[in-house]
Design a protein around this motif. Structure first.
Motif, PDB file in Angstrom:
ATOM      1  N   ILE A 206       0.848  -1.193   0.000  1.00  0.00           N
ATOM      2  CA  ILE A 206       0.000   0.000   0.000  1.00  0.00           C
ATOM      3  C   ILE A 206       0.882   1.242   0.000  1.00  0.00           C
ATOM      4  N   ALA A 207       0.687   2.138  -0.970  1.00  0.00           N
ATOM      5  CA  ALA A 207       1.514   3.343  -1.020  1.00  0.00           C
ATOM      6  C   ALA A 207       0.728   4.516  -1.577  1.00  0.00           C
ATOM      7  N   ALA A 208       0.922   5.675  -0.953  1.00  0.00           N
ATOM      8  CA  ALA A 208       0.294   6.909  -1.413  1.00  0.00           C
ATOM      9  C   ALA A 208       1.318   8.034  -1.345  1.00  0.00           C
ATOM     10  N   GLY A 209       1.258   8.946  -2.299  1.00  0.00           N
ATOM     11  CA  GLY A 209       2.098  10.140  -2.256  1.00  0.00           C
ATOM     12  C   GLY A 209       3.238  10.128  -3.251  1.00  0.00           C
ATOM     13  N   ALA A 210       3.542  11.309  -3.793  1.00  0.00           N
ATOM     14  CA  ALA A 210       4.590  11.428  -4.801  1.00  0.00           C
ATOM     15  C   ALA A 210       5.969  11.097  -4.254  1.00  0.00           C
ATOM     16  N   GLY A 211       6.150  11.253  -2.941  1.00  0.00           N
ATOM     17  CA  GLY A 211       7.452  10.955  -2.352  1.00  0.00           C
ATOM     18  C   GLY A 211       7.836   9.493  -2.448  1.00  0.00           C
ATOM     19  N   LYS A 212       6.870   8.641  -2.746  1.00  0.00           N
ATOM     20  CA  LYS A 212       7.144   7.209  -2.858  1.00  0.00           C
ATOM     21  C   LYS A 212       7.195   6.729  -4.309  1.00  0.00           C
ATOM     22  N   ALA A 213       7.001   7.616  -5.248  1.00  0.00           N
ATOM     23  CA  ALA A 213       6.899   7.214  -6.658  1.00  0.00           C
ATOM     24  C   ALA A 213       8.175   6.551  -7.155  1.00  0.00           C
ATOM     25  N   GLU A 214       9.319   7.102  -6.779  1.00  0.00           N
ATOM     26  CA  GLU A 214      10.576   6.552  -7.291  1.00  0.00           C
ATOM     27  C   GLU A 214      10.831   5.145  -6.761  1.00  0.00           C
ATOM     28  N   VAL A 215      10.600   4.934  -5.461  1.00  0.00           N
ATOM     29  CA  VAL A 215      10.874   3.602  -4.920  1.00  0.00           C
ATOM     30  C   VAL A 215       9.835   2.588  -5.409  1.00  0.00           C
ATOM     31  N   ILE A 216       8.611   3.010  -5.632  1.00  0.00           N
ATOM     32  CA  ILE A 216       7.614   2.096  -6.192  1.00  0.00           C
ATOM     33  C   ILE A 216       8.050   1.643  -7.575  1.00  0.00           C
ATOM     34  N   ALA A 217       8.479   2.573  -8.393  1.00  0.00           N
ATOM     35  CA  ALA A 217       8.949   2.205  -9.733  1.00  0.00           C
ATOM     36  C   ALA A 217      10.133   1.253  -9.643  1.00  0.00           C
ATOM     37  N   GLY A 218      11.080   1.543  -8.745  1.00  0.00           N
ATOM     38  CA  GLY A 218      12.240   0.672  -8.595  1.00  0.00           C
ATOM     39  C   GLY A 218      11.865  -0.706  -8.087  1.00  0.00           C
ATOM     40  N   ALA A 219      10.953  -0.747  -7.131  1.00  0.00           N
ATOM     41  CA  ALA A 219      10.549  -2.035  -6.569  1.00  0.00           C
ATOM     42  C   ALA A 219       9.858  -2.901  -7.611  1.00  0.00           C
ATOM     43  N   LEU A 220       9.000  -2.293  -8.407  1.00  0.00           N
ATOM     44  CA  LEU A 220       8.292  -3.067  -9.427  1.00  0.00           C
ATOM     45  C   LEU A 220       9.211  -3.503 -10.558  1.00  0.00           C
ATOM     46  N   GLU A 221      10.375  -2.854 -10.654  1.00  0.00           N
ATOM     47  CA  GLU A 221      11.393  -3.304 -11.601  1.00  0.00           C
ATOM     48  C   GLU A 221      12.326  -4.333 -10.977  1.00  0.00           C
ATOM     49  N   GLY A 222      12.125  -4.636  -9.677  1.00  0.00           N
ATOM     50  CA  GLY A 222      12.895  -5.681  -9.023  1.00  0.00           C
ATOM     51  C   GLY A 222      14.196  -5.228  -8.394  1.00  0.00           C
ATOM     52  N   ASP A 223      14.302  -3.951  -8.012  1.00  0.00           N
ATOM     53  CA  ASP A 223      15.532  -3.437  -7.390  1.00  0.00           C
ATOM     54  C   ASP A 223      15.752  -4.120  -6.039  1.00  0.00           C
ATOM     55  N   GLU A 224      16.746  -4.982  -5.964  1.00  0.00           N
ATOM     56  CA  GLU A 224      17.005  -5.779  -4.765  1.00  0.00           C
ATOM     57  C   GLU A 224      17.551  -4.967  -3.600  1.00  0.00           C
ATOM     58  N   LYS A 225      17.910  -3.721  -3.822  1.00  0.00           N
ATOM     59  CA  LYS A 225      18.364  -2.864  -2.712  1.00  0.00           C
ATOM     60  C   LYS A 225      17.180  -2.394  -1.868  1.00  0.00           C
ATOM     61  N   LEU A 226      15.993  -2.527  -2.393  1.00  0.00           N
ATOM     62  CA  LEU A 226      14.798  -2.041  -1.717  1.00  0.00           C
ATOM     63  C   LEU A 226      14.124  -3.178  -0.949  1.00  0.00           C
ATOM     64  N   PRO A 227      14.042  -3.073   0.385  1.00  0.00           N
ATOM     65  CA  PRO A 227      13.395  -4.143   1.148  1.00  0.00           C
ATOM     66  C   PRO A 227      11.984  -4.470   0.696  1.00  0.00           C
ATOM     67  N   VAL A 228      11.214  -3.481   0.241  1.00  0.00           N
ATOM     68  CA  VAL A 228       9.850  -3.792  -0.188  1.00  0.00           C
ATOM     69  C   VAL A 228       9.850  -4.707  -1.408  1.00  0.00           C
ATOM     70  N   ALA A 229      10.822  -4.548  -2.290  1.00  0.00           N
ATOM     71  CA  ALA A 229      10.925  -5.443  -3.447  1.00  0.00           C
ATOM     72  C   ALA A 229      11.264  -6.851  -2.995  1.00  0.00           C
ATOM     73  N   ARG A 230      12.172  -6.972  -2.024  1.00  0.00           N
ATOM     74  CA  ARG A 230      12.529  -8.288  -1.515  1.00  0.00           C
ATOM     75  C   ARG A 230      11.374  -8.930  -0.758  1.00  0.00           C
ATOM     76  N   ALA A 231      10.587  -8.119  -0.067  1.00  0.00           N
ATOM     77  CA  ALA A 231       9.427  -8.647   0.646  1.00  0.00           C
ATOM     78  C   ALA A 231       8.411  -9.219  -0.339  1.00  0.00           C
ATOM     79  N   ALA A 232       8.114  -8.478  -1.386  1.00  0.00           N
ATOM     80  CA  ALA A 232       7.168  -8.966  -2.389  1.00  0.00           C
ATOM     81  C   ALA A 232       7.675 -10.248  -3.027  1.00  0.00           C
ATOM     82  N   ARG A 233       8.970 -10.307  -3.324  1.00  0.00           N
ATOM     83  CA  ARG A 233       9.528 -11.513  -3.926  1.00  0.00           C
ATOM     84  C   ARG A 233       9.439 -12.698  -2.976  1.00  0.00           C
ATOM     85  N   ALA A 234       9.675 -12.463  -1.665  1.00  0.00           N
ATOM     86  CA  ALA A 234       9.598 -13.548  -0.687  1.00  0.00           C
ATOM     87  C   ALA A 234       8.198 -14.147  -0.647  1.00  0.00           C
TER      88      ALA A 234
END
Length: 256
Positions: A206-234
């Motif tokens: 769950i995410a709201a706000g422009a301040g999160k736009a960059e990390v959302i894009a990175g996470a959905l591209e699979g950026d492993e530096k982002l814990p949320v991306a690793r959580a979704a993959r787990a």
């Protein structure tokens, strides 16, 4: 992934998804475990669910396949994905936020409310919370079955209290760990680990706000530096389902 015009519509969608997911889990297994999150959008969704409980309504008039209301609160176990080491009445407490907005207003059985012991040191609080999780129904791999999980996202890509570069995100042998050096105050916390998330059946990011736009894009591209991306993959690697619910601002840097 679903995108909504504004935070209010996003909160409505989060609440509606919870009703469907928890109702289906109760129908399927006779009970359900719900992992809560802190933050403004979850808080808004909690208030919507509490209002519906007070009015006796359900979103879209939904009923379970057996004719019960879509959420049978008495059949839920409820826990939080992470907690700050503060008393429940403290404004930083995730449990306190959820209790005030929802849990004090719905008929969850007291013995099924898994309240963290936030006044203990992080390691002791984490150990006790892990022991409580061990009593939950198990999935096919022997992990606590987390039927419905809410995950928030920070502007640095953290989720739960799993922050980029900290040891907690690398833990593979525990379900709950203590955190001493959170870059966001308060520094002492407990958090579910990526191992625990392997027991998640249905997970909302769950995410709201422009301040999160960059990390959302990175996470959905699979950026492993982002814990949320690793959580979704787990979650997905263990066979669970992940749905990303975003407002337009948070989705602002997605391609296409």
């Amino acid at each position: 992934m679903r995108v909504f015009a504004n935070p209010a519509e996003l909160a409505r969608a989060v609440a509606d998804h919870a009703v469907r997911s928890l109702g289906a889990a109760v129908d399927r297994a006779g009970g359900a475990t719900w992992v809560l999150a802190g933050g403004s959008t979850p808080a808004a969704a909690y208030r919507l669910l509490a209002e519906e409980q007070s009015s006796g309504e359900q979103p879209s008039g939904e009923q379970s396949s057996e004719g019960r209301p879509a959420i049978d609160w008495s059949r839920l176990h409820v826990l939080v994905g992470d907690e700050r080491c503060v008393p429940v009445g403290h404004p930083d407490s995730n449990w306190g936020q959820a209790a005030a907005a929802l849990l004090d207003r719905v008929p969850v059985e007291p013995g099924k409310l898994m309240v963290p012991e936030g006044t203990l040191p992080p390691e002791e609080a984490a150990s006790r919370y892990e022991a409580a999780l061990a009593l939950l129904p198990k999935d096919a791999d022997g992990l606590p079955r987390l039927d419905h999980v809410w995950l928030g996202v920070g502007e640095d890509g953290h989720t739960l209290s799993l922050f980029p570069g900290l040891d907690a995100v690398e833990v593979t042998d525990r379900l709950v760990v203590g955190v001493h050096d959170s870059p966001k105050p308060p520094p002492e916390r407990i958090t579910l680990t990526l191992r625990a998330l392997r027991g998640a059946q249905d997970c909302l990011v769950i995410a709201a706000g422009a301040g999160k736009a960059e990390v959302i894009a990175g996470a959905l591209e699979g950026d492993e530096k982002l814990p949320v991306a690793r959580a979704a993959r787990a979650v997905e690697a263990a066979g669970g389902r992940v749905t990303w619910l975003l407002d337009e601002a948070a989705a602002g840097k997605l391609a296409g």
